[in-house]
Motif scaffolding. Sequence first.
Motif, short mmCIF file in Angstrom:
data_model
loop_
_atom_site.label_atom_id
_atom_site.label_comp_id
_atom_site.label_asym_id
_atom_site.label_seq_id
_atom_site.Cartn_x
_atom_site.Cartn_y
_atom_site.Cartn_z
N VAL A 41 60.35 54.90 45.35
CA VAL A 41 59.21 55.79 45.18
C VAL A 41 59.66 57.25 45.24
CG1 VAL A 41 56.96 56.51 46.06
CG2 VAL A 41 57.65 54.10 46.18
N GLY A 42 59.36 58.00 44.17
CA GLY A 42 59.74 59.40 44.12
C GLY A 42 58.75 60.23 43.33
N PHE A 43 58.90 61.55 43.41
CA PHE A 43 57.99 62.48 42.76
C PHE A 43 58.80 63.57 42.06
CE2 PHE A 43 55.75 60.44 46.14
CZ PHE A 43 54.52 60.14 45.58
N LEU A 44 58.21 64.09 40.98
CA LEU A 44 58.91 65.05 40.14
C LEU A 44 57.90 66.05 39.58
CD1 LEU A 44 61.85 64.49 37.99
CD2 LEU A 44 59.84 64.97 36.64
N SER A 45 58.26 67.34 39.60
CA SER A 45 57.37 68.36 39.04
C SER A 45 58.17 69.63 38.77
CB SER A 45 56.20 68.64 39.98
OG SER A 45 55.21 69.41 39.31
N GLY A 46 57.48 70.68 38.36
CA GLY A 46 58.15 71.94 38.07
C GLY A 46 57.27 72.86 37.27
N PHE A 47 57.77 73.29 36.11
CA PHE A 47 57.00 74.16 35.22
C PHE A 47 56.08 73.30 34.37
CE2 PHE A 47 60.83 76.57 36.14
CZ PHE A 47 60.30 77.79 36.50
N GLY A 48 54.79 73.51 34.52
CA GLY A 48 53.81 72.68 33.84
C GLY A 48 52.81 72.16 34.84
N ALA A 49 51.78 71.54 34.33
CA ALA A 49 50.65 71.21 35.19
C ALA A 49 50.85 69.98 36.04
CB ALA A 49 49.41 71.03 34.31
N GLU A 50 51.63 69.01 35.56
CA GLU A 50 51.59 67.68 36.14
C GLU A 50 52.53 67.49 37.33
OE1 GLU A 50 49.35 65.75 35.18
OE2 GLU A 50 48.78 66.46 33.21
N ILE A 51 52.16 66.52 38.17
CA ILE A 51 53.03 65.95 39.19
C ILE A 51 53.23 64.49 38.82
CG2 ILE A 51 53.29 65.33 41.63
CD1 ILE A 51 51.52 67.74 42.29
N PHE A 52 54.50 64.07 38.67
CA PHE A 52 54.80 62.72 38.21
C PHE A 52 55.32 61.86 39.36
CE2 PHE A 52 55.11 65.48 34.58
CZ PHE A 52 54.51 64.77 33.56
N LYS A 53 55.04 60.56 39.28
CA LYS A 53 55.46 59.61 40.31
C LYS A 53 56.22 58.45 39.66
CE LYS A 53 53.72 56.59 44.01
NZ LYS A 53 52.53 56.13 44.77
N THR A 54 57.25 57.99 40.35
CA THR A 54 57.95 56.78 39.94
C THR A 54 57.89 55.76 41.06
OG1 THR A 54 60.07 55.83 39.19
CG2 THR A 54 60.19 57.62 40.80
N THR A 55 57.80 54.49 40.70
CA THR A 55 57.84 53.41 41.69
C THR A 55 58.97 52.43 41.39
OG1 THR A 55 56.19 52.17 40.40
CG2 THR A 55 55.38 53.54 42.21
N ASN A 56 59.84 52.83 40.45
CA ASN A 56 60.97 51.95 40.09
C ASN A 56 62.29 52.71 40.09
OD1 ASN A 56 60.65 53.51 37.82
ND2 ASN A 56 60.01 51.81 36.48
N GLY A 57 62.42 53.61 41.04
CA GLY A 57 63.69 54.31 41.20
C GLY A 57 64.01 55.34 40.14
N GLY A 58 62.99 55.82 39.44
CA GLY A 58 63.21 56.86 38.43
C GLY A 58 63.41 56.36 37.03
N VAL A 59 63.28 55.06 36.81
CA VAL A 59 63.40 54.53 35.46
C VAL A 59 62.26 55.03 34.58
CG1 VAL A 59 63.46 52.43 34.05
CG2 VAL A 59 64.64 52.50 36.27
N SER A 60 61.05 55.08 35.15
CA SER A 60 59.90 55.61 34.40
C SER A 60 59.06 56.48 35.34
CB SER A 60 59.05 54.47 33.83
OG SER A 60 58.57 53.62 34.86
N TRP A 61 58.34 57.45 34.74
CA TRP A 61 57.54 58.40 35.51
C TRP A 61 56.13 58.46 34.92
CZ3 TRP A 61 59.73 60.85 39.72
CH2 TRP A 61 61.13 60.78 39.83
N ASN A 62 55.12 58.49 35.81
CA ASN A 62 53.73 58.54 35.37
C ASN A 62 53.00 59.70 36.04
OD1 ASN A 62 53.66 56.02 33.76
ND2 ASN A 62 54.14 55.10 35.74
N PRO A 63 52.12 60.40 35.31
CA PRO A 63 51.38 61.52 35.91
C PRO A 63 50.39 61.04 36.97
CG PRO A 63 50.56 61.05 33.71
CD PRO A 63 51.78 60.20 33.89
N THR A 64 50.18 61.87 37.96
CA THR A 64 49.21 61.60 39.02
C THR A 64 47.96 62.44 38.75
OG1 THR A 64 50.16 63.32 40.43
CG2 THR A 64 51.02 61.09 40.67
N ILE A 65 46.98 62.34 39.62
CA ILE A 65 45.73 63.11 39.47
C ILE A 65 45.82 64.36 40.34
CG2 ILE A 65 43.23 63.08 39.80
CD1 ILE A 65 43.38 60.02 39.50
N ILE A 66 45.47 65.51 39.76
CA ILE A 66 45.51 66.78 40.49
C ILE A 66 44.10 67.35 40.56
CG2 ILE A 66 46.40 69.14 40.46
CD1 ILE A 66 48.86 68.13 39.07
N ASP A 67 43.66 67.66 41.78
CA ASP A 67 42.34 68.25 42.02
C ASP A 67 42.51 69.74 42.31
OD1 ASP A 67 39.83 69.04 42.81
OD2 ASP A 67 39.74 67.76 44.59
N THR A 68 42.13 70.58 41.35
CA THR A 68 42.20 72.03 41.55
C THR A 68 40.81 72.65 41.56
OG1 THR A 68 42.46 72.37 39.16
CG2 THR A 68 44.48 72.23 40.49
#
Length: 338
Positions: A41-68
């Motif tokens: 389980v890991g997380f990835l973000s940076g320049f841009g709106a999304e925060i991404f999450k992986t549950t398979n060691g970084g093989v694939s990444w999916n966007p999460t929900i952001i409440d602003t």
Amino acid sequence: NVSLPQTKILRTVNGGINWTSTSFSDTLNFPKTVYFIDSLVGFLSGFGAEIFKTTNGGVSWNPTIIDTSSCLFVYGLPKNKFHFLNSQTGYVCGGFTNIAGLIFKTTNQGMLWKAYCEWGEAIYDIKAINSSRVIGIGGHPIEYGTKIFQSYNAGSQWQQSETGCFGIGKYLSFRTPSEVWVAGYIFHLNLDSASHNSNWICIEPPGFPLTKVYALQFVTSTYGWAFGLNGAILKYNTEVIGINGNSNLIPRNNLLHQNYPNPFNPNTTISYQLSKPEYIKITIYDLSGKELETFDEGYKQAGVYKFDFSGEQLASGIYLYEIKAGEYFETKKMTIIK
């Protein structure tokens, strides 16, 4: 057709001996920070709106929900660092100087992130100390110095204070539960768990200014590294920084710090540090060298001190402040804007 640039993600599964490179699939987001809770389980973000999450060691990444909903304009601002207290609760900080500082919090394994935004300075690092206390660091351009952002109720409310040290805090690391280090051009050191409005000691790294430090990490209480300008790599050494057997740090040299805030109206704080006991005087001058005020601070033991100055009786302009401590003296400029 014009192809958009893509971020490359490097991954190793054999301790860094070999690395594989893949292109990040989302061309509208440019990740700059990654954080893993465990091997999957890991997380990835940076320049841009999304925060991404992986549950398979970084093989694939999916966007999460952001409440602003509490601060809509921070949605696309850069995210700088993640930190999780446990598998459920985590934080990510970011922002852009002079626009907004931001902190997002999750309490459901990173599937939903709620935004906090109350600051005009970017926040570069964040640590969740326990279920109640969270600390972040950031700052304005160099002349404004490093700021500390604290919450004692799990992010519901935040307090700000300053280290009084030159630079902008980029990395935060605890050597012990009470001893906190910040890398921000120079080292910022706190011996009181970085509690709100506590004193900070400013320490120039060896070789400064050619070795400005931008990152640091303590692996254990006696094993730490810092990294900086011109490829500088520094190893923690108690002989260099002057910690004695009782873990009390005495500054190795006298130093007058830049006042904060600067410019100011009408109050500012002048910080200084002493390597040995001295009799202290602080004098205010105008630019012609005319003495305006002298403050007798008396005899001070070695340590770090703060002097609160009010320029209420002075007109807008540039002034000089000078410290005299035995044979040591130093002068700096400060600006009043009314």
